[in-house]
Enzyme design. Structure first.
Site, mmCIF file in Angstrom:
data_model
loop_
_atom_site.group_PDB
_atom_site.id
_atom_site.type_symbol
_atom_site.label_atom_id
_atom_site.label_comp_id
_atom_site.label_asym_id
_atom_site.label_seq_id
_atom_site.Cartn_x
_atom_site.Cartn_y
_atom_site.Cartn_z
ATOM 1 N N LEU A 22 17.399 -1.153 -0.394
ATOM 2 C CA LEU A 22 16.970 -2.413 0.109
ATOM 3 C C LEU A 22 15.655 -2.705 -0.624
ATOM 4 O O LEU A 22 15.009 -3.756 -0.868
ATOM 5 C CB LEU A 22 16.904 -2.629 1.506
ATOM 6 C CG LEU A 22 18.092 -2.289 2.441
ATOM 7 C CD1 LEU A 22 17.885 -1.983 3.915
ATOM 8 C CD2 LEU A 22 18.992 -3.184 2.260
ATOM 9 N N GLY A 25 9.140 1.427 -3.023
ATOM 10 C CA GLY A 25 7.690 1.425 -3.260
ATOM 11 C C GLY A 25 6.990 2.422 -4.178
ATOM 12 O O GLY A 25 8.022 2.990 -4.801
ATOM 13 N N PHE A 27 5.989 5.765 -3.288
ATOM 14 C CA PHE A 27 6.569 6.981 -3.067
ATOM 15 C C PHE A 27 8.008 6.846 -2.277
ATOM 16 O O PHE A 27 8.613 7.953 -2.103
ATOM 17 C CB PHE A 27 5.500 7.716 -2.304
ATOM 18 C CG PHE A 27 4.163 7.574 -2.616
ATOM 19 C CD1 PHE A 27 3.667 8.323 -3.576
ATOM 20 C CD2 PHE A 27 3.402 6.783 -1.869
ATOM 21 C CE1 PHE A 27 2.273 7.910 -4.005
ATOM 22 C CE2 PHE A 27 2.114 6.434 -2.257
ATOM 23 C CZ PHE A 27 1.411 7.027 -3.250
ATOM 24 N N VAL A 29 11.915 4.925 -1.116
ATOM 25 C CA VAL A 29 12.673 3.910 -1.279
ATOM 26 C C VAL A 29 13.274 3.370 0.088
ATOM 27 O O VAL A 29 13.386 4.494 1.018
ATOM 28 C CB VAL A 29 13.936 4.283 -1.928
ATOM 29 C CG1 VAL A 29 14.385 3.872 -3.544
ATOM 30 C CG2 VAL A 29 14.153 5.742 -1.976
ATOM 31 N N ASP A 139 -2.319 -5.090 7.075
ATOM 32 C CA ASP A 139 -1.583 -5.466 5.803
ATOM 33 C C ASP A 139 -0.475 -6.328 6.242
ATOM 34 O O ASP A 139 0.525 -6.515 5.777
ATOM 35 C CB ASP A 139 -0.756 -4.350 5.150
ATOM 36 C CG ASP A 139 -0.126 -4.449 3.580
ATOM 37 O OD1 ASP A 139 -0.639 -5.605 3.242
ATOM 38 O OD2 ASP A 139 0.856 -3.903 3.119
#
Length: 315
Positions: A22, A25, A27, A29, A139
């Protein structure tokens, strides 16, 4: 959880069948997965521990700690953590409707305000809950808000930059994405943790009603200048009340930014249910409505299933 062994590829611990990817990133998935026994779909964040440096490891533990702490109907649930020698699997609740960034991009002029209000109220509700637990997200952006269409909800996700804060104590780590970052983070100053999330809420509301970010220039240095000068233009189709709320959040000086109480009490957000999710959290059957017979049969099954002995259950 370390006792789990990863079986053959495509299955974690024999419990989850992994399906398509989907997202990715640095480090990690994120994969779609299905629970082998119940068939329930989940999102699994697969983290390659061999690629993590100390900073990334710190973020990861922080994410797990904060997500275990925050259990709220408008926050994606972390169901379990499976740890193996080389990988860490975070089993997460799966949204069925994509993220808010894609949704906003489909609405060139922004959403109508009634709809924007409905979603924004839920995000504020979730952040308000986090801050009460002294967790700051850091974030916040539309990519980290996920739609759960069947439930009619949006939920916050990705606590990779989240942190515990002590009221009155400042944080120093700079994190998050440029277009959504508060000026004080970009300056590298110490900053008041909760105010940083408020700034990002202002950016999210702007995007919801305008269809684009407030500070998005041709290049990063121009974007930076606009953020530092707090220069943005709200288009004329946005109502005065909504513009006022945006202005109260996008304040250069963190001390002048609206508090969450002020946001929740703001005229623009009146008359909207910030917590439609609570309707889904009531048990379907209350024990008071059970007949004596049903009650006994449930206890019987619990005893037979070795869940507990009769005395403990009745108590």
């Amino acid at each position: 959880m370390a006792g789990f062994k990863r079986g053959y590829d495509g299955k974690i611990a024999g419990l989850y069948d992994l399906d398509k990817t989907l997202g990715r990133g640095h480090f990690a998935v994120v994969k779609l997965a299905r629970h082998v026994f119940t068939g329930e779909k989940v999102a699994v964040k697969v983290i390659d521990k061999t690629k993590l440096d100390t900073v990334a490891t710190g973020h990861l533990f922080q994410e797990v700690r904060c997500m275990k702490l925050v259990q709220h109907p408008n926050i994606v649930r972390l169901y379990e953590v499976i740890d193996t020698q080389t990988k860490l699997y975070l089993i997460l609740e799966l949204g069925d409707g994509g993220d808010m960034f894609d949704y906003i991009m489909k609405h060139e002029e922004g959403l109508n305000e009634e709809l924007a209000k409905k979603y924004f109220a839920q995000i504020v509700h979730a952040i308000s809950y986090c801050h009460r637990l002294h967790v700051v997200h850091r974030d916040l952006k539309p990519e980290n808000v996920v739609f759960f269409e069947k439930q009619g909800l949006v939920k916050l996700t990705d606590f990779g930059f989240s942190n515990k804060f002590q009221p009155g104590k400042k944080l120093t780590t700079s994190c998050g994405s440029l277009a959504y970052s508060a000026p004080e983070i970009l300056l590298g100053d110490e900053y008041d943790a909760p105010a940083v999330d408020i700034w990002s809420l202002g950016v999210i509301l702007f995007m919801l009603v305008c269809g684009q970010p407030p500070f998005q220039e041709a290049n990063d240095s121009e974007t930076l200048t606009m953020i530092m000068d707090c220069k943005y233009t709200v288009p004329p189709h946005v109502s005065a009340a909504c513009k006022d709320l945006i202005d109260r959040m996008l304040q250069r000086d963190p001390k002048r930014r609206a508090s969450l109480e002020e946001i929740e009490g703001h005229a623009w957000l009146q008359g909207v249910d910030p917590s439609p999710a609570t309707k889904y959290n009531t048990p379907l059957v209350s024990h008071k409505n059970l007949s004596e017979e049903e009650h006994n049969s449930i206890i019987q099954r619990m005893v037979l299933g070795d869940i507990a002995d009769r005395e403990a259950i009745v108590e």
